[in-house]
Design an enzyme around this catalytic site. Structure first.
Site, PDB file in Angstrom:
ATOM      1  N   GLY A   1      -1.640   1.909  23.860  1.00  0.00           N
ATOM      2  CA  GLY A   1      -2.757   3.117  23.319  1.00  0.00           C
ATOM      3  C   GLY A   1      -2.376   4.233  23.628  1.00  0.00           C
ATOM      4  O   GLY A   1      -3.091   5.595  23.392  1.00  0.00           O
TER       5      GLY A   1
ATOM      6  N   GLN B   1       2.868   7.906  15.402  1.00  0.00           N
ATOM      7  CA  GLN B   1       2.428   9.070  15.306  1.00  0.00           C
ATOM      8  C   GLN B   1       1.614   9.403  14.103  1.00  0.00           C
ATOM      9  O   GLN B   1       2.326   8.948  12.827  1.00  0.00           O
ATOM     10  CB  GLN B   1       3.287  10.497  15.746  1.00  0.00           C
ATOM     11  CG  GLN B   1       3.628  10.459  17.263  1.00  0.00           C
ATOM     12  CD  GLN B   1       4.815  11.565  17.498  1.00  0.00           C
ATOM     13  OE1 GLN B   1       5.833  11.535  16.885  1.00  0.00           O
ATOM     14  NE2 GLN B   1       4.428  12.293  18.400  1.00  0.00           N
TER      15      GLN B   1
ATOM     16  N   TYR C   1       0.857  -1.403   0.095  1.00  0.00           N
ATOM     17  CA  TYR C   1      -0.033   0.141   0.130  1.00  0.00           C
ATOM     18  C   TYR C   1       0.849   1.194  -0.022  1.00  0.00           C
ATOM     19  O   TYR C   1       0.655   2.142  -0.846  1.00  0.00           O
ATOM     20  CB  TYR C   1      -0.834   0.032   1.403  1.00  0.00           C
ATOM     21  CG  TYR C   1      -1.840   0.978   1.428  1.00  0.00           C
ATOM     22  CD1 TYR C   1      -2.889   1.345   0.396  1.00  0.00           C
ATOM     23  CD2 TYR C   1      -1.741   2.057   2.183  1.00  0.00           C
ATOM     24  CE1 TYR C   1      -3.850   2.255   0.586  1.00  0.00           C
ATOM     25  CE2 TYR C   1      -2.742   3.098   2.184  1.00  0.00           C
ATOM     26  CZ  TYR C   1      -3.659   3.076   1.351  1.00  0.00           C
ATOM     27  OH  TYR C   1      -4.770   4.237   1.505  1.00  0.00           O
TER      28      TYR C   1
ATOM     29  N   ARG D   1      -3.340   9.480  16.516  1.00  0.00           N
ATOM     30  CA  ARG D   1      -4.061   9.463  15.389  1.00  0.00           C
ATOM     31  C   ARG D   1      -4.728  10.844  15.298  1.00  0.00           C
ATOM     32  O   ARG D   1      -5.060  11.309  16.106  1.00  0.00           O
ATOM     33  CB  ARG D   1      -5.005   8.366  14.998  1.00  0.00           C
ATOM     34  CG  ARG D   1      -4.172   7.031  14.832  1.00  0.00           C
ATOM     35  CD  ARG D   1      -3.367   6.951  13.679  1.00  0.00           C
ATOM     36  NE  ARG D   1      -2.746   5.742  13.549  1.00  0.00           N
ATOM     37  CZ  ARG D   1      -1.584   5.196  13.894  1.00  0.00           C
ATOM     38  NH1 ARG D   1      -0.827   6.019  14.692  1.00  0.00           N
ATOM     39  NH2 ARG D   1      -1.182   4.026  13.867  1.00  0.00           N
TER      40      ARG D   1
ATOM     41  N   PRO E   1       2.609   3.214  12.248  1.00  0.00           N
ATOM     42  CA  PRO E   1       3.077   4.242  12.944  1.00  0.00           C
ATOM     43  C   PRO E   1       3.041   4.808  14.437  1.00  0.00           C
ATOM     44  O   PRO E   1       1.754   4.481  14.673  1.00  0.00           O
ATOM     45  CB  PRO E   1       2.615   5.411  11.924  1.00  0.00           C
ATOM     46  CG  PRO E   1       2.059   4.469  10.686  1.00  0.00           C
ATOM     47  CD  PRO E   1       1.852   3.193  11.549  1.00  0.00           C
TER      48      PRO E   1
END
Length: 320
Positions: free
Chosen positions: A209, A278, A147, A213, A276
């Protein structure tokens, strides 16, 4: 005015594509929606089928398309890891052959063409937030590469067609987007959390967690894409389209539990490879060049998305 423009949207029966079809029809355009229904569904555009200016065509962008259009939005490509990793070779083909075929069409009919690129071209970024000038930090041989690298190659093709053939191009780098019509099993964090909360299941977080995003509501995103397409020919992009409001995944889970009134508990699993840590867009260019910025607050967008999934799950249970 968008009068009588004929617009092709590949992937038009997908989550974002279907909202784009609606907005462009509202603006007076003729819309040709092409989709192979790998992740898009006829249901997403069922309410448009009787519209006199809407046409739906089953087509895979890996094959050439011969139609007369003025503008092309190239949205076709599975965008969630579960779907794009299901057949990674096909994912790369969709990005690369799809770009070549749509650019070829744009060149033949002298159409303006927009590529739906992605924040994934930045990989796991070393710069935060990500400006368009950042070249990215992408693993070329990992499970997400089909992707990430497919989309990077598509951008290369767009700019080479622009330089070599003077094609009018637009490249939008789309950051996390959510809203009604998301696929319930796409493995993306917003749909995952909402479905788990509505079913009263544990909510799965990866790592601790704390990864972040930025969530852009679909209406805001579509407005950004149309602003980019309607901008002067000198504006090629790439331009980040996303919401710079940054939330940890844990904060998102807690908001979903609060809004659904669910009894779900948080459970933690190991982080997947190349995920990722961040993700936040720098949208200075979108603000300055397009006069665009998102306006829908996360809580409001989540409420609408939860209502959609609630209706979908209730309908499913009734059918069973």
């Amino acid at each position: 005015m968008h009068l009588e423009r004929r617009i092709l949207i590949t992937g038009g029966a997908g989550f974002i594509g279907s909202f784009l079809c609606e907005r462009l029809l509202e603006s007076g355009a003729n819309v040709l929606c092409a989709d192979n229904f790998f992740t898009g569904t006829r249901t997403n555009v069922a309410h448009l089928l009787n519209h006199p200016r809407f046409e739906l065509m089953r087509h895979d962008v890996c094959f050439p398309l011969y139609v007369e259009v003025d503008e092309i939005y190239n949205m076709a490509c599975p965008a969630s890891p579960i779907h794009y990793q299901f057949d990674p070779v096909q994912t790369t083909k969709t990005s690369v052959h799809g770009a070549i075929n749509m650019l070829g069409l744009a060149k033949r009919v002298k159409a303006k063409i927009l590529q739906a690129s992605t924040s994934e071209v930045y990989g796991d970024p070393n710069i935060h937030p990500q400006p368009e000038e950042y070249w990215g930090n992408v693993n070329p041989i990992g499970p997400r590469s089909c992707y990430d690298e497919g989309k990077r190659c598509a951008e290369t093709l767009f700019f080479d067609y622009h330089r070599q053939h003077k094609l009018r191009i637009k490249v939008a780098r789309i950051f996390n987007t959510y809203g009604p019509r998301m696929h319930p099993n796409d493995g993306r964090v917003v749909s995952n959390f909402i479905v788990q909360a509505l079913k009263g299941e544990d909510i799965t977080l990866y790592g601790d967690g704390s990864q972040t995003r930025s969530f852009c509501y679909v209406d805001d995103l579509v407005r950004g894409l149309i602003s980019l397409m309607d901008s002067p020919d000198s504006v090629t992009g790439p331009i980040n389209i996303g919401n710079p409001g940054e939330f940890t995944i844990r904060q998102l889970a807690e908001q979903v539990i609060d809004l659904t009134g669910s009894k779900s508990q948080l459970v933690f699993r190991p982080l997947p490879q190349d995920d990722p840590k961040q993700r936040q867009p720098n949208i200075t260019k979108a603000r300055e060049i397009l006069g665009w910025e998102p306006t829908v607050q996360l809580r409001d967008g989540l409420s609408k998305t939860i209502a959609y999934f609630d209706g979908m799950l209730s309908g499913r249970m009734a059918a069973e």
